[in-house]
Design an enzyme around this catalytic site. Sequence first.
Site: not given
Length: 324
Positions: A237, A266, A285
């Site tokens: 994370r 993000e 990601h």
Amino acid sequence: MKPSVVLYKTLPDDLRAKLDDHFTVTELSDLSPETLSRHADAFAQTEGILGSGGKVDAEFLQKTPKLRAASTVSVGYDNFDVDALNARGVVLMHTPTVLTETVADTMMALVLTSARRIVEVADRVKAGEWQGSIGADWFGVDVHHKKLGILGMGRIGMALAQRAHLGFSMPILYNARRHHEEAEQRFDATWCDLDRLLRESDFLCISLPLTEETHHLIGREQLAKMKPGAVLINAGRGPVVDEEALIAALRDGTLHAAGLDVFEKEPLSADSPLLTLPNVVALPHIGSATHETRYGMAKDAVDNLITALTGKVGKNCVNPQVLK
């Protein structure tokens, strides 16, 4: 009469058909306040939700009085207020197993790519800079036989340790809340405290969930303790790492490089300093982003919702205490 559910993620046709077999489905784009307001009746009647993203907290639960189960298409669930779900007796389901191997592949790819400067030198080739024998300014660092430190020895940490130790002869150090006997037996892994992990790891790989305890766990002080020339890899994370401190450490040479699949915010802003640093590999990601794994996650999420709303939960439950 079939239970009503809200679906806020597009599913493959066969999985959508399976959901329709069990429920009356309302498909929406997201869980934004605008969507909640526009489709208030659907949320007022829904007994289950399935999707990814969106905030599910006490305010959301006020608008979903019949909600009994939430199924997220992810392993992480930091966008869910678990305490609020527990207070309401709402079951939270996730997909912790199907993505393990794929995320470990991504982390190992980041180790190799960061160490050998793959993205940077490939871009230089495309730019026409390869005009003869390369010099030291093109060189990377070895991966094999270097010490790999894993922060968080869960399923993904174990899969990464297997790749690194058995595939690249890397000694494994790890830090976790408790000793992991299987990791120590299979990979000769050594548990150590965080300070030692930082001091001795050539590659520090972070695979932690985001909690109050892990937020900015790696900051300026911790980065300063890292081995000169070390590489930091984060596919857990983003907010586990203080991004401003990381940028400073990359700029001043404290770290050799960083391989990042997650960020504090993000999508990563186009003007982020991270994108100007040649020693950063930045991915969008993609840890679980293969066709096979994303299908598997969606399938698990559908099955999870079915089991949760039929009272047959056996696995993948974040808060099993509400079932008692």
